[in-house]
Structures are given as structure tokens and as C-alpha cells.
Design a protein around this motif. Structure first.
Motif, mmCIF file in Angstrom:
data_model
loop_
_atom_site.group_PDB
_atom_site.id
_atom_site.type_symbol
_atom_site.label_atom_id
_atom_site.label_comp_id
_atom_site.label_asym_id
_atom_site.label_seq_id
_atom_site.Cartn_x
_atom_site.Cartn_y
_atom_site.Cartn_z
ATOM 1 N N ILE A 73 0.858 -1.040 -0.093
ATOM 2 C CA ILE A 73 -0.127 0.114 0.036
ATOM 3 C C ILE A 73 0.940 1.209 0.096
ATOM 4 O O ILE A 73 2.192 0.989 0.360
ATOM 5 C CB ILE A 73 -1.101 0.017 1.295
ATOM 6 C CG1 ILE A 73 -0.293 0.307 2.599
ATOM 7 C CG2 ILE A 73 -1.869 -1.095 1.255
ATOM 8 C CD1 ILE A 73 -0.959 0.518 3.907
ATOM 9 N N CYS A 74 0.439 2.363 -0.375
ATOM 10 C CA CYS A 74 0.921 3.528 -0.216
ATOM 11 C C CYS A 74 -0.242 4.773 0.298
ATOM 12 O O CYS A 74 -1.129 4.845 -0.581
ATOM 13 C CB CYS A 74 1.455 3.967 -1.595
ATOM 14 S SG CYS A 74 2.443 5.682 -1.385
ATOM 15 N N THR A 75 0.325 5.286 1.180
ATOM 16 C CA THR A 75 -0.634 6.370 1.866
ATOM 17 C C THR A 75 -0.169 7.736 1.493
ATOM 18 O O THR A 75 -0.946 8.617 2.126
ATOM 19 C CB THR A 75 -0.737 5.966 3.340
ATOM 20 O OG1 THR A 75 0.310 6.274 3.936
ATOM 21 C CG2 THR A 75 -1.442 4.605 3.750
ATOM 22 N N LEU A 76 0.677 8.035 0.838
ATOM 23 C CA LEU A 76 1.350 9.116 0.573
ATOM 24 C C LEU A 76 0.276 10.249 0.002
ATOM 25 O O LEU A 76 -0.148 11.507 0.478
ATOM 26 C CB LEU A 76 2.710 9.154 -0.248
ATOM 27 C CG LEU A 76 3.206 10.545 -0.515
ATOM 28 C CD1 LEU A 76 3.336 11.438 0.712
ATOM 29 C CD2 LEU A 76 4.456 10.398 -1.263
ATOM 30 N N ASP A 77 -0.285 9.654 -1.208
ATOM 31 C CA ASP A 77 -1.348 10.492 -1.927
ATOM 32 C C ASP A 77 -2.408 10.899 -0.952
ATOM 33 O O ASP A 77 -3.018 12.082 -0.961
ATOM 34 C CB ASP A 77 -2.064 9.825 -2.851
ATOM 35 C CG ASP A 77 -1.008 9.918 -4.222
ATOM 36 O OD1 ASP A 77 -0.034 10.582 -4.447
ATOM 37 O OD2 ASP A 77 -1.234 9.130 -5.172
ATOM 38 N N GLU A 78 -3.017 9.971 -0.032
ATOM 39 C CA GLU A 78 -4.134 10.420 0.823
ATOM 40 C C GLU A 78 -3.778 11.251 1.970
ATOM 41 O O GLU A 78 -4.286 12.230 2.215
ATOM 42 C CB GLU A 78 -4.596 8.883 1.265
ATOM 43 C CG GLU A 78 -6.003 9.097 2.014
ATOM 44 C CD GLU A 78 -6.790 7.781 2.414
ATOM 45 O OE1 GLU A 78 -7.594 8.065 3.142
ATOM 46 O OE2 GLU A 78 -6.467 6.693 1.997
ATOM 47 N N PHE A 79 -2.345 10.998 2.412
ATOM 48 C CA PHE A 79 -1.960 11.936 3.213
ATOM 49 C C PHE A 79 -1.841 13.536 2.715
ATOM 50 O O PHE A 79 -2.461 14.324 3.307
ATOM 51 C CB PHE A 79 -0.469 11.581 3.637
ATOM 52 C CG PHE A 79 0.332 12.285 4.524
ATOM 53 C CD1 PHE A 79 -0.123 12.635 5.931
ATOM 54 C CD2 PHE A 79 1.241 13.632 3.947
ATOM 55 C CE1 PHE A 79 0.944 13.503 6.757
ATOM 56 C CE2 PHE A 79 2.032 14.237 4.742
ATOM 57 C CZ PHE A 79 1.789 14.386 6.038
ATOM 58 N N LEU A 80 -1.115 13.530 1.544
ATOM 59 C CA LEU A 80 -1.063 14.866 0.949
ATOM 60 C C LEU A 80 -2.397 15.563 0.872
ATOM 61 O O LEU A 80 -2.707 16.586 1.096
ATOM 62 C CB LEU A 80 -0.275 14.742 -0.239
ATOM 63 C CG LEU A 80 1.181 14.364 -0.226
ATOM 64 C CD1 LEU A 80 1.655 14.223 -1.703
ATOM 65 C CD2 LEU A 80 1.812 15.496 0.567
ATOM 66 N N HIS A 81 -3.652 14.625 0.081
ATOM 67 C CA HIS A 81 -4.965 15.438 -0.085
ATOM 68 C C HIS A 81 -5.531 15.804 1.418
ATOM 69 O O HIS A 81 -6.026 16.859 1.234
ATOM 70 C CB HIS A 81 -5.507 14.163 -0.450
ATOM 71 C CG HIS A 81 -7.279 14.564 -0.539
ATOM 72 N ND1 HIS A 81 -7.632 15.162 -1.481
ATOM 73 C CD2 HIS A 81 -8.172 14.279 0.460
ATOM 74 C CE1 HIS A 81 -9.121 15.591 -1.252
ATOM 75 N NE2 HIS A 81 -9.297 14.729 -0.232
ATOM 76 N N ASN A 82 -5.250 14.744 2.254
ATOM 77 C CA ASN A 82 -5.970 15.323 3.692
ATOM 78 C C ASN A 82 -5.256 16.698 4.510
ATOM 79 O O ASN A 82 -5.868 17.577 4.884
ATOM 80 C CB ASN A 82 -5.716 14.259 4.758
ATOM 81 C CG ASN A 82 -6.533 12.980 4.378
ATOM 82 O OD1 ASN A 82 -7.630 13.072 3.665
ATOM 83 N ND2 ASN A 82 -6.195 11.791 4.667
ATOM 84 N N ILE A 83 -3.830 16.796 4.028
ATOM 85 C CA ILE A 83 -3.010 18.061 4.683
ATOM 86 C C ILE A 83 -3.440 19.219 3.845
ATOM 87 O O ILE A 83 -3.714 20.210 4.295
ATOM 88 C CB ILE A 83 -1.716 17.867 4.423
ATOM 89 C CG1 ILE A 83 -1.189 16.592 5.292
ATOM 90 C CG2 ILE A 83 -0.914 19.058 4.555
ATOM 91 C CD1 ILE A 83 -1.647 16.838 6.638
ATOM 92 N N HIS A 84 -3.789 18.855 2.530
ATOM 93 C CA HIS A 84 -4.185 20.121 1.677
ATOM 94 C C HIS A 84 -5.747 20.463 1.886
ATOM 95 O O HIS A 84 -5.999 21.647 1.957
ATOM 96 C CB HIS A 84 -4.227 19.774 0.179
ATOM 97 C CG HIS A 84 -4.863 20.652 -0.763
ATOM 98 N ND1 HIS A 84 -4.088 21.805 -1.140
ATOM 99 C CD2 HIS A 84 -5.939 20.920 -1.610
ATOM 100 C CE1 HIS A 84 -4.844 22.415 -1.888
ATOM 101 N NE2 HIS A 84 -6.034 22.020 -2.121
#
Length: 117
Positions: free
Chosen positions: A90-101
Motif C-alpha cells: 500500500i501507499c498512503t502518501l497521496d491520501e496524506f497529501l490530500h488530507n493535509i491540503h
């Protein structure tokens, strides 16, 4: 004691952070918000283990309403061994960046995609 405008801000933050997957409780989030808000202004804030950003949102929001100290979020974004065992890679980076944005704190957050080692 929180002023009315801060109460409204915290209520919105509770909803926003609560919509992000994670294990951080609301009480823990409020403590992180308060600690980050009261930072002295020297140095940076470092979070080890950010996953999808629930705690990062609390920390960065507190910093935003304090001295705007940069938050470095260290996480490989590959999930825990238990998650990988259940779901595979899995990779959670995109979701992390979306949530921070979405939380409007991306200007204070520096993702560091590495392990804490």
C-alpha cells in the motif's frame, strides 16, 4: 479558556480530523493542537509516523494558529506490517497529501517519505 472564534475553529477541526482514518482520539488531538500552538517559535515540530495525516492535521493546525512553525512528518507511507499482511503493498502518501491540503495546512507541512531510522 477558548474564545468563541477558536471554539468554532476547533469544532471544524474535530470534524475534519475525525474524517481521516487513524487511531488518535479527539482528546489526544486537542492536546497536540494546544502543544503546537504554544511552541516558542524556535526550531521545528517533528512527527514520527503520520500515516494518513490525522495527527498531522491537529499539529499543523495548532502551529498555524500559533507561531506557524514548520511540521516535518516522517513516514514511509507503506502502512504497518499488519496492514501489508492483510492488504498487500500500500501507499498512503497521496491520501496524506490530500488530507493535509484539505485541512489548509500544506504550507506548514513537509512530508519526509522515509522510516524514522
Amino acid at each position: 479558556m477558548l474564545m468563541d472564534d477558536e471554539l468554532g475553529r476547533v469544532e471544524r477541526l474535530k470534524k475534519l480530523a475525525g474524517s481521516v482514518q487513524g487511531f488518535l482520539t479527539e482528546a489526544e488531538g486537542l492536546a497536540l493542537y494546544d502543544y503546537a500552538k504554544r511552541c516558542s517559535g524556535r526550531g521545528v515540530i517533528v512527527e514520527i509516523g503520520s500515516w494518513k495525516g490525522r495527527s498531522s492535521i491537529w499539529l499543523a493546525s495548532g502551529s498555524k494558529h500559533g507561531r506557524k512553525i514548520t511540521l516535518y512528518c516522517i513516514d514511509p507511507h507503506t502502512g504497518s506490517p499488519e496492514c501489508r499482511e492483510m492488504f498487500g503493498p500500500i501507499c498512503t502518501l497521496d491520501e496524506f497529501l490530500h488530507n493535509i491540503h484539505t485541512a489548509k495546512v500544506d504550507n506548514l507541512v513537509v512530508p519526509v517519505v522515509k522510516t524514522s531510522e
